[in-house]
Motif scaffolding. Structure first.
Motif: not given
Length: 285
Positions: A177-187, A268-271
């Protein structure tokens, strides 16, 4: 008018707790301010502006020791240890990043522009490394990096658009929440990163993941896990976290804000409620 609204003294801090300050801003925060420059975009920053700079009082840490990065006529100030972004300072005002206010969730906060001025010109840093060689049907190559160009990366992935059906996550844990990350999970095989020597690393909790950031401009880049051998896992990681580490060794999560050519608004982000999902739990100072 803010002068007619009741004000409240909020408390804020970077994640590593090296800097703690209090700030007087409206008690009811119903709108955040956003800047249209590329730096603030990569930070995901949402601001409030105190009436006076004297309304910000540091109770721990000397603000003069914050790392300062300039873009245009604005100074962006962040913690050199955890890279949390605290203050935006232009030639008229000082703005507080609402993401570091304690117990304040920005997820559904409406926003409006700080001003209508055009942002300073900025050219994305060019990735000059070897592109990932993994074979992915219908793949597209994405490049990106920090703001100053000291760190760049390439990601080979299915198109990251409205058709993307793998996990994309927005988490409200104490660091995300502090960094504002929006994550994607590649290998790891999908990602090539340049500029490791310019990275800072910050770890907490289990200590398995290390959040990476550019030491010069502070932009958060990835969630990095070492290439642990079985022997290192047993020797260096607490027993209760070893299986989790084994299951995630091939992951290379990326902060989507650093990639060029991605429209975040169509994804479409999952919270995820990371704040209470699992321990150890963070305590605000």
């Amino acid at each position: 008018m803010d002068e007619q609204r009741p004000f409240k003294r909020y408390r804020a801090n970077c994640h590593c707790k090296a800097y703690v300050f209090e700030v007087d801003i409206p008690e009811t925060i119903d709108t955040g301010l956003v800047c249209n420059c590329k730096y603030c975009y990569k930070r995901g920053a949402i601001y409030q502006c105190p009436k006076n700079s004297d309304d910000i009082e540091f109770v721990k840490g000397d603000p003069a020791t914050l790392t300062s990065y300039s873009f245009g006529d604005v100074k962006h100030q962040f913690c050199p240890t955890c890279s949390n972004y605290l203050l935006r300072v232009d030639n008229k005002k000082t703005y507080v990043n609402l993401r570091i206010i304690q117990n304040f969730n920005t997820w559904d906060l409406p926003t409006e522009p700080i001003n209508s001025a055009s942002p300073p010109e900025w050219t994305p840093p060019k990735f000059t490394g070897t592109e990932p060689q993994v074979e992915i049907e219908g793949a597209k190559m994405y490049t990106g990096g920090c703001h100053c160009g000291a760190v760049t990366l390439a990601l080979k992935s299915k198109p990251i658009d409205s058709t993307y059906d793998a996990p994309l996550v927005e988490c409200d844990c104490s660091i995300c929440c502090r960094q504002g990350y929006l994550w994607i999970y590649p290998s790891k095989s999908q990602v090539t990163t340049q500029g490791w020597e310019n990275m800072g690393y910050y770890s907490f909790g289990r200590g398995v993941w290390r959040k990476t950031f550019c030491r010069t401009c502070g932009i958060p880049i990835q969630n990095h896990i070492e290439d642990y051998t079985p022997e290192r896992i047993e020797a260096e990681i607490p027993e209760e976290h070893q299986q989790w580490a084994r299951e995630h060794l091939e992951w290379s999560p990326i902060n989507l804000r650093v990639l060029e050519g991605v429209n975040l608004g169509e994804l479409k982000f999952r919270r995820v409620n990371g704040m209470t999902r699992r321990g150890p739990f963070y305590e605000n100072p």
